[in-house]
Design an enzyme around this catalytic site. Sequence first.
Site, PDB file in Angstrom:
ATOM      1  N   HIS A 166       0.818  -1.218   0.000  1.00 44.73           N
ATOM      2  CA  HIS A 166       0.000   0.000   0.000  1.00 44.73           C
ATOM      3  C   HIS A 166       0.853   1.269   0.000  1.00 44.73           C
ATOM      4  O   HIS A 166       1.905   1.345   0.623  1.00 44.73           O
ATOM      5  CB  HIS A 166      -0.931   0.013   1.222  1.00 44.73           C
ATOM      6  CG  HIS A 166      -0.188  -0.033   2.533  1.00 44.73           C
ATOM      7  ND1 HIS A 166       0.300   1.089   3.154  1.00 44.73           N
ATOM      8  CD2 HIS A 166       0.143  -1.083   3.321  1.00 44.73           C
ATOM      9  CE1 HIS A 166       0.894   0.746   4.294  1.00 44.73           C
ATOM     10  NE2 HIS A 166       0.821  -0.574   4.404  1.00 44.73           N
ATOM     11  N   ASN A 167       0.375   2.242  -0.767  1.00 48.52           N
ATOM     12  CA  ASN A 167       0.956   3.587  -0.829  1.00 48.52           C
ATOM     13  C   ASN A 167       2.364   3.652  -1.407  1.00 48.52           C
ATOM     14  O   ASN A 167       3.061   4.653  -1.244  1.00 48.52           O
ATOM     15  CB  ASN A 167       0.933   4.258   0.543  1.00 48.52           C
ATOM     16  CG  ASN A 167      -0.476   4.577   1.000  1.00 48.52           C
ATOM     17  OD1 ASN A 167      -1.006   3.908   1.886  1.00 48.52           O
ATOM     18  ND2 ASN A 167      -1.115   5.555   0.374  1.00 48.52           N
TER      19      ASN A 167
END
Length: 370
Positions: free
Chosen positions: A281-282
């Site tokens: 994620h991210n």
Amino acid sequence: MFSVSASEIVDYLQNECHIECRTLRKSPDGAPLTGFAALTQARESDVSFWVGRVESVTHANGPSNKELNCVAAGLLFVPDASLVDVSKNDGEVKTADATISVALLDQFPQVKNIVVVAEPYHAMVKFLEHFEGDGFRENMETGVHFEPDYMGVGFGENGPWIHPSAVVEGFVDEGCFVGPGCVVMRGASVGRGCRLESNVTIYPNVVVGEGCIFQAGVVVGSRGFGFYEHEGERRMVPHFAGVRIGNRCSFGANTVVAAGFISPTTIGDNCHLDSMVQIAHNCVLGNNIYMASQTALGGTTTLEDGVQFAGGAKAAGHLTVGKNAIVTAKAGVTKNVPAGKTVAGFPAIDIDIWRRQMVELRVMAKKKLK
């Protein structure tokens, strides 16, 4: 199946592909070439190529001189003299063009036709593209070309074409191919000319650019692995910001790209991820990123343009790998990597330092054993 002479191949590459070719050896019998194969597996009717590498002392660079002597291809593309690494028995590397030509002829005594080009890999690809035809193009296509007898649901002359077993609730643009078992969830958007081969899952709030390829089992936009503490309890972070993918990217089988928390996980243009790659994620990937199989990025990792990860390499989260840096096989990145650096080992350090460490450790170990 094709049947073509060496001269026809050379003429096509020179006239249609504008690739400069120099025939170093030409077979007098003009026997047709009907196939292609890897260097050490090629037969007298096959086309193959050699990029100029000879086995090093670690046996890592390429075939041995003995194996090269046994190559029996019908036509072999070899590199321009300035790129060739052909060694004599005394270990001296000859670089003069005439010497290299003689060395190449000696290196491949059984090859019927030897053709010198600047980039053998590219010449081989252009040869396959033209003479192998449909088999090559189907493997490289992004979207789909429609035929009247195709089963499935087609929308207009330009598609998309969707397999009956696929579930599409989101938006899929024209020219796309959505294969068996694929799922495009509501709120997802797949750009023009993309190819979802089979059992690909695209979650909500995922936006994919044009001309991307997703091999079997790819998952894009699944919830990231993140937790926070509240009142003595670990709670799951709601990763709802999705994923943004640029144009002309490819994703190998069973690769996973996780959704971001309040900003999306981002992948730029022309990024190519092998099978079983994990993007947490991210993460933010720039353009022209290459990641080999079983590589992985921890959450909120940034890869700047041109970064390469070799097989099995990993990066911990919340760090940056600078532009054009290289992370070698099975390395573990635990801190920022400067632009242009090559790192190795765990924790990953400058590759020259790592190599010296490995040599010194071996020397120390041998002394201890005596």
